[in-house]
Design an enzyme around this catalytic site. Sequence first.
Site, PDB file in Angstrom:
ATOM      1  N   GLY A 185      54.540  59.740  46.881  1.00 28.15           N
ATOM      2  CA  GLY A 185      53.197  59.662  46.958  1.00 28.15           C
ATOM      3  C   GLY A 185      52.834  58.904  48.448  1.00 28.15           C
ATOM      4  O   GLY A 185      52.161  58.257  48.423  1.00 28.15           O
ATOM      5  N   ASP A 235      54.403  67.103  41.672  1.00 31.26           N
ATOM      6  CA  ASP A 235      53.844  66.083  40.586  1.00 31.26           C
ATOM      7  C   ASP A 235      54.988  64.904  40.482  1.00 31.26           C
ATOM      8  O   ASP A 235      56.099  65.451  39.675  1.00 31.26           O
ATOM      9  CB  ASP A 235      53.496  66.727  39.515  1.00 31.26           C
ATOM     10  CG  ASP A 235      52.668  65.792  38.451  1.00 31.26           C
ATOM     11  OD1 ASP A 235      52.844  64.513  38.595  1.00 31.26           O
ATOM     12  OD2 ASP A 235      52.308  66.093  37.195  1.00 31.26           O
ATOM     13  N   HIS A 254      50.753  50.913  40.916  1.00 33.97           N
ATOM     14  CA  HIS A 254      49.716  50.066  40.281  1.00 33.97           C
ATOM     15  C   HIS A 254      48.501  51.422  39.839  1.00 33.97           C
ATOM     16  O   HIS A 254      47.556  50.877  39.279  1.00 33.97           O
ATOM     17  CB  HIS A 254      49.106  49.182  41.358  1.00 33.97           C
ATOM     18  CG  HIS A 254      48.694  49.815  42.771  1.00 33.97           C
ATOM     19  ND1 HIS A 254      47.923  49.079  43.342  1.00 33.97           N
ATOM     20  CD2 HIS A 254      48.291  50.887  43.182  1.00 33.97           C
ATOM     21  CE1 HIS A 254      47.278  49.570  44.351  1.00 33.97           C
ATOM     22  NE2 HIS A 254      47.814  50.938  44.274  1.00 33.97           N
TER      23      HIS A 254
HETATM   24  C1  LIG Z   1      47.254  54.728  46.475  1.00 34.97           C
HETATM   25  S1  LIG Z   1      47.817  56.057  47.435  1.00 34.97           S
HETATM   26  C2  LIG Z   1      49.066  55.385  48.420  1.00 34.97           C
HETATM   27  C3  LIG Z   1      49.640  56.285  49.539  1.00 34.97           C
HETATM   28  C4  LIG Z   1      50.836  55.680  50.324  1.00 34.97           C
HETATM   29  N1  LIG Z   1      51.885  55.513  49.652  1.00 34.97           N
HETATM   30  C5  LIG Z   1      50.564  54.516  50.945  1.00 34.97           C
HETATM   31  O1  LIG Z   1      51.010  53.468  50.972  1.00 34.97           O
HETATM   32  O2  LIG Z   1      49.441  54.630  51.753  1.00 34.97           O
HETATM   33  C6  LIG Z   1      48.689  56.966  46.085  1.00 34.97           C
HETATM   34  C7  LIG Z   1      49.125  58.073  46.440  1.00 34.97           C
HETATM   35  O3  LIG Z   1      49.658  58.780  45.417  1.00 34.97           O
HETATM   36  C8  LIG Z   1      49.591  60.183  45.342  1.00 34.97           C
HETATM   37  N2  LIG Z   1      49.553  60.968  43.911  1.00 34.97           N
HETATM   38  C9  LIG Z   1      48.826  60.761  42.852  1.00 34.97           C
HETATM   39  N3  LIG Z   1      49.177  61.503  41.971  1.00 34.97           N
HETATM   40  C10 LIG Z   1      50.212  61.936  42.183  1.00 34.97           C
HETATM   41  C11 LIG Z   1      51.194  62.637  41.702  1.00 34.97           C
HETATM   42  N4  LIG Z   1      51.167  63.128  40.437  1.00 34.97           N
HETATM   43  N5  LIG Z   1      52.576  63.228  42.246  1.00 34.97           N
HETATM   44  C12 LIG Z   1      52.680  62.689  43.302  1.00 34.97           C
HETATM   45  N6  LIG Z   1      52.049  61.927  44.265  1.00 34.97           N
HETATM   46  C13 LIG Z   1      50.614  61.546  43.791  1.00 34.97           C
HETATM   47  C14 LIG Z   1      48.115  60.385  46.108  1.00 34.97           C
HETATM   48  O4  LIG Z   1      47.835  61.554  46.359  1.00 34.97           O
HETATM   49  C15 LIG Z   1      48.190  59.374  47.130  1.00 34.97           C
HETATM   50  O5  LIG Z   1      48.412  59.736  48.180  1.00 34.97           O
END
Ligand SMILES: C[S@@+](CC[C@H](N)C(=O)[O-])C[C@H]1O[C@@H](n2cnc3c(N)ncnc32)[C@H](O)[C@@H]1O
Length: 344
Positions: A185, A235, A254
């Site tokens: 992510g 995912d 979170h």
């Molecule tokens: C709050 S952001 C944090 C991004 C990064 N880690 C940072 O600290 O800037 C959460 C991230 O989780 C990703 N995300 C959401 N659902 C996901 C999934 N099912 N699988 C992988 N990534 C996912 C979102 O696209 C997003 O980039």
Amino acid sequence: MTRTQEGAPISTDSDAPVSQMLVHLRSAHLLRAAVTLDLADTLGEEPAAVAELAARTGTDPGVLSRLLAALASTGVFAVTSDGRYIHTPLSRTLCSTHPVGRMIAQDLKSDASWQAWSSLGAAARAGRSPFVLVHGTDFYSYVREHDPEQATAFHQAMSSATAEDNGGMVAALGLPATGVVVDVGGGRGGLLRDILLAAPALRGVLFDTEAVIADALPELVTGELATRCETVAGDALVSIPGEADLYVLRFILHNWDDESCVRILESCARAARPGSRVVVAEMLLEETGTPDPLTAMADMGMFVLFGSRERTEAEYARLFERAGLTYTGTTATKSLHLFEAVSR
Ligand SMILES: C[S@@+](CC[C@H](N)C(=O)[O-])C[C@H]1O[C@@H](n2cnc3c(N)ncnc32)[C@H](O)[C@@H]1O
């Protein structure tokens, strides 16, 4: 004490908290109006008269003049002696170029999240996420399906808001000299870029959803770093690319309820080899006492948008254990905590 002509008190010290509450409540609406009208970006560096700002924003000068006066009363913009408006530190945080403030502006601008916040009371009765209650789906799915422009703006704002933590994170991670790190992510890849710059023999995998990976930072996709970096869409609840020496998850758990967090950590555990490290970077919710306002508001924000939460150290330790990982301890950085586990 001030009294009316008839002698009735019109204001007492005990009224002060009520007045303060009213200012807080109305301020949120004023800020949303300022953001919706792009007032902060429109003002620029030169002092501007109300008529000029009204022309630039397509607003009624009479209404704008009152809105600006009300904003200035709370420190957002200031008025010069000749009646023109200038920026203050607070109004600058609403500019689209502000690294952290643009995240707040993004939240204020979004009708979908504003509607969710307005349903907090109903959600408390229903025991469900306000966002799901109002929109029938979670925040990420909603913006992906209904508002891709907002989705892009959100991920860009996120990337710029978290960039300030990158240095502290890289220093605290205890990076291996060689091997592979997966940023789960990882958004557009700002943290992974800084990790790879700090450890020249390390290879990296940026893992996120398809739309976010398509907008990964150009320096991870072409150029010198690209030779050491792979971008993978998928995912995390289903699977995570392996086998790495280190899995980093910053501001991921979170966003999810406990069951989903366990699934994400299980994906790490399945991909990892014995002894691989899994580091979760989040805010720390203290076990007892009143949380500091920033953590408390983050916790509410997680509930409103995702039906999720900030957690205590014991709660992170329990999530690791449930996913079959061994919790090894917590390190504090300037603004975050790193909760760490190893795979068995
Ligand atoms: C709050 S952001 C944090 C991004 C990064 N880690 C940072 O600290 O800037 C959460 C991230 O989780 C990703 N995300 C959401 N659902 C996901 C999934 N099912 N699988 C992988 N990534 C996912 C979102 O696209 C997003 O980039």
